[in-house]
Design a protein around this motif. Sequence first.
Motif, PDB file in Angstrom:
ATOM      1  N   GLY A 116      -7.933  12.132  44.872  1.00 53.23           N
ATOM      2  CA  GLY A 116      -9.099  12.588  44.117  1.00 53.23           C
ATOM      3  C   GLY A 116      -9.606  13.921  44.617  1.00 53.23           C
ATOM      4  N   ALA A 117      -8.685  14.847  44.851  1.00 54.09           N
ATOM      5  CA  ALA A 117      -9.030  16.134  45.470  1.00 54.09           C
ATOM      6  C   ALA A 117      -9.759  17.085  44.532  1.00 54.09           C
ATOM      7  N   GLY A 118      -9.679  16.846  43.230  1.00 56.97           N
ATOM      8  CA  GLY A 118     -10.396  17.684  42.275  1.00 56.97           C
ATOM      9  C   GLY A 118      -9.985  19.138  42.333  1.00 56.97           C
ATOM     10  N   SER A 119     -10.971  20.018  42.437  1.00 55.62           N
ATOM     11  CA  SER A 119     -10.724  21.462  42.472  1.00 55.62           C
ATOM     12  C   SER A 119     -10.324  21.963  43.852  1.00 55.62           C
ATOM     13  N   LEU A 120     -10.229  21.060  44.824  1.00 54.82           N
ATOM     14  CA  LEU A 120      -9.864  21.371  46.220  1.00 54.82           C
ATOM     15  C   LEU A 120     -10.999  22.046  46.989  1.00 54.82           C
ATOM     16  N   SER A 121     -12.201  22.003  46.442  1.00 53.10           N
ATOM     17  CA  SER A 121     -13.341  22.648  47.121  1.00 53.10           C
ATOM     18  C   SER A 121     -13.668  21.975  48.453  1.00 53.10           C
ATOM     19  N   GLY A 122     -13.257  20.697  48.611  1.00 55.89           N
ATOM     20  CA  GLY A 122     -13.515  20.008  49.868  1.00 55.89           C
ATOM     21  C   GLY A 122     -12.839  20.663  51.060  1.00 55.89           C
ATOM     22  N   VAL A 123     -11.813  21.462  50.805  1.00 53.37           N
ATOM     23  CA  VAL A 123     -11.116  22.174  51.877  1.00 53.37           C
ATOM     24  C   VAL A 123     -12.093  23.016  52.692  1.00 53.37           C
ATOM     25  N   ASP A 143      -7.209  24.951  38.838  1.00 53.87           N
ATOM     26  CA  ASP A 143      -6.746  26.225  38.282  1.00 53.87           C
ATOM     27  C   ASP A 143      -6.150  27.094  39.394  1.00 53.87           C
ATOM     28  N   ARG A 144      -5.444  28.139  38.993  1.00 51.90           N
ATOM     29  CA  ARG A 144      -4.700  28.949  39.951  1.00 51.90           C
ATOM     30  C   ARG A 144      -5.601  29.594  40.999  1.00 51.90           C
ATOM     31  N   THR A 145      -6.775  30.033  40.564  1.00 47.50           N
ATOM     32  CA  THR A 145      -7.697  30.688  41.506  1.00 47.50           C
ATOM     33  C   THR A 145      -8.147  29.722  42.589  1.00 47.50           C
ATOM     34  N   ASP A 146      -8.556  28.509  42.183  1.00 49.97           N
ATOM     35  CA  ASP A 146      -8.997  27.504  43.149  1.00 49.97           C
ATOM     36  C   ASP A 146      -7.857  27.103  44.083  1.00 49.97           C
ATOM     37  N   TYR A 147      -6.683  26.933  43.516  1.00 52.41           N
ATOM     38  CA  TYR A 147      -5.533  26.521  44.324  1.00 52.41           C
ATOM     39  C   TYR A 147      -5.159  27.590  45.343  1.00 52.41           C
ATOM     40  N   SER A 148      -5.163  28.828  44.915  1.00 46.21           N
ATOM     41  CA  SER A 148      -4.821  29.932  45.807  1.00 46.21           C
ATOM     42  C   SER A 148      -5.834  30.057  46.945  1.00 46.21           C
ATOM     43  N   ALA A 149      -7.123  29.946  46.599  1.00 44.88           N
ATOM     44  CA  ALA A 149      -8.171  30.051  47.616  1.00 44.88           C
ATOM     45  C   ALA A 149      -8.064  28.917  48.631  1.00 44.88           C
ATOM     46  N   ALA A 150      -7.789  27.704  48.149  1.00 45.79           N
ATOM     47  CA  ALA A 150      -7.710  26.544  49.034  1.00 45.79           C
ATOM     48  C   ALA A 150      -6.501  26.615  49.958  1.00 45.79           C
ATOM     49  N   THR A 151      -5.347  26.972  49.426  1.00 44.74           N
ATOM     50  CA  THR A 151      -4.138  27.035  50.258  1.00 44.74           C
ATOM     51  C   THR A 151      -4.219  28.183  51.267  1.00 44.74           C
ATOM     52  N   THR A 152      -4.864  29.270  50.870  1.00 40.99           N
ATOM     53  CA  THR A 152      -5.066  30.389  51.801  1.00 40.99           C
ATOM     54  C   THR A 152      -5.966  29.967  52.951  1.00 40.99           C
ATOM     55  N   TYR A 153      -7.052  29.279  52.624  1.00 40.05           N
ATOM     56  CA  TYR A 153      -7.975  28.795  53.653  1.00 40.05           C
ATOM     57  C   TYR A 153      -7.256  27.838  54.597  1.00 40.05           C
ATOM     58  N   ALA A 154      -6.470  26.931  54.032  1.00 39.92           N
ATOM     59  CA  ALA A 154      -5.744  25.972  54.855  1.00 39.92           C
ATOM     60  C   ALA A 154      -4.787  26.673  55.818  1.00 39.92           C
ATOM     61  N   ALA A 155      -4.052  27.642  55.307  1.00 37.79           N
ATOM     62  CA  ALA A 155      -3.103  28.379  56.153  1.00 37.79           C
ATOM     63  C   ALA A 155      -3.827  29.114  57.273  1.00 37.79           C
ATOM     64  N   GLU A 156      -4.969  29.695  56.953  1.00 40.38           N
ATOM     65  CA  GLU A 156      -5.754  30.420  57.960  1.00 40.38           C
ATOM     66  C   GLU A 156      -6.291  29.482  59.032  1.00 40.38           C
ATOM     67  N   HIS A 157      -6.434  28.206  58.689  1.00 47.03           N
ATOM     68  CA  HIS A 157      -6.970  27.232  59.644  1.00 47.03           C
ATOM     69  C   HIS A 157      -5.886  26.321  60.215  1.00 47.03           C
ATOM     70  N   GLY A 158      -4.634  26.713  60.044  1.00 49.43           N
ATOM     71  CA  GLY A 158      -3.557  26.088  60.787  1.00 49.43           C
ATOM     72  C   GLY A 158      -2.955  24.814  60.214  1.00 49.43           C
ATOM     73  N   TYR A 159      -3.172  24.534  58.946  1.00 42.53           N
ATOM     74  CA  TYR A 159      -2.517  23.350  58.373  1.00 42.53           C
ATOM     75  C   TYR A 159      -1.957  23.683  56.999  1.00 42.53           C
TER      76      TYR A 159
END
Length: 261
Positions: A116-123, A143-159
């Motif tokens: 139930g991750a939704g827009s991935l804002s929980g990241v 959407d692509r913008t939300d996905y890109s922002a979330a995966t970028t944040y995750a990578a920056e934080h080591g996961y």
Amino acid sequence: SPRCVYMPAPALRFSVCLLLTSVAEAHVFAHARAIAVASVRHTGSVAAAPAAALDGNPVSRRLLLRGAVWATGVYSSVGSAACASAYTVSQVKPSEKETYEVAQKGDGALRVLWVGAGSLSGVFKGLFPAGNEVVAVDLVRPDRTDYSAATTYAAEHGYNLRFEQGDATKLKFPDGSFDVVVSSMFLCQGSELDVPVPNWEEIVVSEIQRVLKPGGRFGFYEHIEDIDKVIVDKVFGERSVIRVQAYPERTNVIAGVVRKV
């Protein structure tokens, strides 16, 4: 009545510990209400919340009953507050981040399913530690913008974070695929389906248990009253409980961590 309910704070405090059994619940609630009314008459003052809590429905009957027992500082999952129970609901205001931390305790990198991750804002709440692999699942693709922002944040934080579109009632992963499963404010969505599915919450939780490895943990942060009765009593079992927390006088959220045993 809706299962996702608003809980005014602070709710009425009662001064008596009441017997909790499902068979006698209606009788106990009526008794609690009578005690509360008598208390108000005795003190000669009426707080803002009690009238609504007693005569309206912004607070569910179950949460009001729990509030009466928790005023004594003790709440058992079954039987009376004076009796021993298989697990205890702690009177603590739940923290989503802390719940996820407890669920993700372990040595080495963990494989985590986020249902139930939704827009991935929980990241952006900092819910996932470095080193883990997080697979986010939802029926609707972000959407692509939300996905890109979330995966970028995750990578920056080591996961590592990736998204898999899917139905939580039919998870497409093999049995025992994940060390951890987490969800937030998701299990109430069964009541919002266009076509109701009987026992939707139990079906979803059963799928969560299925994809967990033996000993794997499920961390939940939900606002369905008594969702622990589905997670613990119907699916995972009483021996699975690591902790369950709720504080109905302050919030309608219930959270906890259970393990697959």
